[in-house]
Design an enzyme around this catalytic site. Sequence first.
Site, PDB file in Angstrom:
ATOM      1  N   ASP A 154       0.896  -1.169   0.000  1.00  0.00           N
ATOM      2  CA  ASP A 154       0.000   0.000   0.000  1.00  0.00           C
ATOM      3  C   ASP A 154       0.929   1.211   0.000  1.00  0.00           C
ATOM      4  O   ASP A 154       2.141   1.063   0.198  1.00  0.00           O
ATOM      5  CB  ASP A 154      -0.863  -0.028   1.275  1.00  0.00           C
ATOM      6  CG  ASP A 154      -1.910   1.089   1.334  1.00  0.00           C
ATOM      7  OD1 ASP A 154      -2.134   1.778   0.313  1.00  0.00           O
ATOM      8  OD2 ASP A 154      -2.509   1.264   2.413  1.00  0.00           O
ATOM      9  N   HIS A 155       0.414   2.379  -0.253  1.00  0.00           N
ATOM     10  CA  HIS A 155       1.180   3.588   0.054  1.00  0.00           C
ATOM     11  C   HIS A 155       0.779   4.031   1.448  1.00  0.00           C
ATOM     12  O   HIS A 155      -0.362   4.441   1.671  1.00  0.00           O
ATOM     13  CB  HIS A 155       0.902   4.696  -0.968  1.00  0.00           C
ATOM     14  CG  HIS A 155       1.555   4.440  -2.286  1.00  0.00           C
ATOM     15  ND1 HIS A 155       0.947   4.731  -3.488  1.00  0.00           N
ATOM     16  CD2 HIS A 155       2.765   3.912  -2.599  1.00  0.00           C
ATOM     17  CE1 HIS A 155       1.761   4.384  -4.480  1.00  0.00           C
ATOM     18  NE2 HIS A 155       2.862   3.887  -3.961  1.00  0.00           N
ATOM     19  N   ALA A 163      -4.981   3.804   0.262  1.00  0.00           N
ATOM     20  CA  ALA A 163      -5.859   2.847  -0.431  1.00  0.00           C
ATOM     21  C   ALA A 163      -5.342   2.553  -1.842  1.00  0.00           C
ATOM     22  O   ALA A 163      -6.105   2.514  -2.800  1.00  0.00           O
ATOM     23  CB  ALA A 163      -7.311   3.316  -0.448  1.00  0.00           C
ATOM     24  N   HIS A 164      -4.033   2.380  -1.931  1.00  0.00           N
ATOM     25  CA  HIS A 164      -3.395   1.997  -3.193  1.00  0.00           C
ATOM     26  C   HIS A 164      -2.909   0.560  -3.045  1.00  0.00           C
ATOM     27  O   HIS A 164      -1.778   0.331  -2.639  1.00  0.00           O
ATOM     28  CB  HIS A 164      -2.209   2.923  -3.499  1.00  0.00           C
ATOM     29  CG  HIS A 164      -2.597   4.355  -3.698  1.00  0.00           C
ATOM     30  ND1 HIS A 164      -1.681   5.379  -3.667  1.00  0.00           N
ATOM     31  CD2 HIS A 164      -3.794   4.929  -3.958  1.00  0.00           C
ATOM     32  CE1 HIS A 164      -2.312   6.530  -3.885  1.00  0.00           C
ATOM     33  NE2 HIS A 164      -3.589   6.283  -4.061  1.00  0.00           N
ATOM     34  N   ILE A 165      -3.764  -0.383  -3.341  1.00  0.00           N
ATOM     35  CA  ILE A 165      -3.427  -1.787  -3.088  1.00  0.00           C
ATOM     36  C   ILE A 165      -2.614  -2.328  -4.256  1.00  0.00           C
ATOM     37  O   ILE A 165      -3.023  -2.206  -5.416  1.00  0.00           O
ATOM     38  CB  ILE A 165      -4.706  -2.628  -2.881  1.00  0.00           C
ATOM     39  CG1 ILE A 165      -5.630  -1.925  -1.880  1.00  0.00           C
ATOM     40  CG2 ILE A 165      -4.341  -4.028  -2.413  1.00  0.00           C
ATOM     41  CD1 ILE A 165      -6.978  -2.576  -1.732  1.00  0.00           C
TER      42      ILE A 165
END
Lengths: 576, 144
Positions: free
Chosen positions: A342-343, A512-514
């Site tokens: 994730d970020h 929320a960067h999966i």
Amino acid sequence: MAHKHDVVIIGSGVAGALCAWKLSQLGNYHILILEAGDNAITRAQRIIFQNNMDAQGNRGDMFAPYNNLKSRIFAPAPENSQLELEDQRDKPNQPGTGKEKYYDYADITKHAFKAGYNRMVGGSTWSWRGNCPRYLPSDFKLKSLYGVGRDWPLDYNELEPWYCDAEWELGVSGNHRELDGLFGAYRSRPFPMSGIPLTYSDEQIKKRIDGEDVLGTKVRVVTTPQARNSAFFDGRPACEGESNCIPLCPIQAKYDATNHLRRLLQKPQIELRTAAVVTQIEQRAGRVTEVRYVDWRANPPKEHTVRATVVVLAAHAIESPKILRMSNLANSSGQVGKNLMDHVQFELIASFPESLYPFRGPQSVTGLEDFREGDFRKDRSAFRMTIGNDGWGRTGSPASVIGRLLDAGKFGSALPGEIEDQITRMVRLSFSTEMLADPNNEVDLSPKKDALGIPRPRFKFDIGAYVEAGLRRGMEVSTELFKIMGATIPPPPLSKPLDNAATKRMNWNTAAHIMGTCIMGDDPKDSVVNRWGKAHDLENLWIIGSSVFPTSATSNPTLTLAALALRTAAAIDREM
Amino acid sequence: MDKRTAFMELSALLTGVYGIASDSQNKLLYESTADEYLRRLMGEFSAPLPKLLDAYQRLASASPKPAIDDALLGKLKAEPEFADPDVVSVAKQIVNIWYFSQFNTLSGTMVDGGLYERGLVWSLIKAHPIGYSDRPFGYWTKQP
């Protein structure tokens, strides 16, 4: 025998929609898109979603407009994922209500996996911010340059033309001159639209920090490339500055995948089947043959099977590995579900010395790209910074001001002036750090099931020391930037400290960067797909989306996954 | 004094936005807003809200009628009803609902006030209600 489709695509988000679109341009393929969600993609649907979020507290929550969808019962979304681990574990489950907690955790997990996604027609692009920076050339070679993480099997040069195509498909506005050559990231074509003009707030901040030396780095305020129209483009209007990008652009000035889906559905050879939750992909002799899904609109839900020449998995980085694990497929490397990333994000808030008038224009227009690259990446994570135009962002809504004033006993004539003064001076800086691919960060199948009896995702996750050091640096840089601006950082609990004494963990947020979970590589022994996105183990299974990323880098993932989806579509066409 | 007028004057007194009770140009808008907010708040604060309204009406019925200002607010706060924490709660939520079209129940749950776009906060901070821009592309570059 059931009709055989040329291509079955699982998932109608930006990856699936772009892949289908590109394939439809390259050949007369019969394409079936299977989608777990069941919302419409019309203007009326957008208005209904907008009406769902009129209470203040819900703004900025990526799920707020969508949590009344019936699909939430059968294709649940992780609406509680941003809570701390203890709160997620202790929250009572309410199966079948659409309010159940979706994520499960292995006993040994150190952190919660806070990133969420929307399982719906059009995917999470309904609720994304729209930022579209490219990867840097070094982001593809992290291992060989800095000895950490992994390398990609392809480099910036190879992806660059596809970045250009993706920028045109998504409608990215940006200033070519500001970004051409950023840490070696040349641009062979201009953006389709010029950059979004800076907000009044951006201009005031830029005046104070642009060109300044911040702890040894000279900073430059630049317009973030964003899939947000700065002119009428692709049938969609220019941005009206609703300040509502997350969770929903009311006028679709911000790109979302419904744009391509609407176009696709005008072609008779393209079919979208909604309310179709995929449970299994069948294989025979090294080829996938059939896809099984449950139609949850039937009562009771009914299982169907479709046959395909080619299957494209585009269900994002949690559902895609789940489907592979449920099917016992494409996992000879043992890497399916591993290398989850994730970020990891944090934001610092402050009060600017004069009124900035936030909430006018997009939620963020500018950022600082200067901290994305450097020799320090041997030891700690790089980060991208954004300058908010949405007050205190997730740390405190404008309405949080009133509670504090009232608790201080303020009523009457003092209130209007205080409210105006406090809200119009709100500013935030946020920084998103890169995570390294680590096989110990994993999503697998929980013994606990959802409403359709499908295993819920179970996580083992630790952001790790590399990210923690990056977060600390992000905090130092943000603090220094506010000092240069002359802005005042309010004391806790108003501003959130990085270290949480109670949990003994950092108070990080998710971007929320999966990413990760089906990563790309040349060696079938330690990666899931090859450089084109085809599963090493199977002749005709392709995977698209950010699940194939071997590094997270510091860029918001959508543009890169869009470029890869277009590239994979061309590769599929070559093999058909 | 009818209940609506009492509620509008009380709202003006607490919020500091005196136009709620005196702005003749926007009278109809303020009246319909007041009716809706009163209805919603009564649903949650059925005992303390009438108490607060009674206290206000007692003060406001003095002759000559006192002006709506901080002096009157000071008198209201000195009334015995204001010692009741539930009455203080409803006074706070009257302010909350007018500025942000939302309020907190006694147990702390946030509830929608139903008229989001009419929140007083928006004109105060010189922004449109978030998600309801009525302005053209690029308006945000200028100081409001």
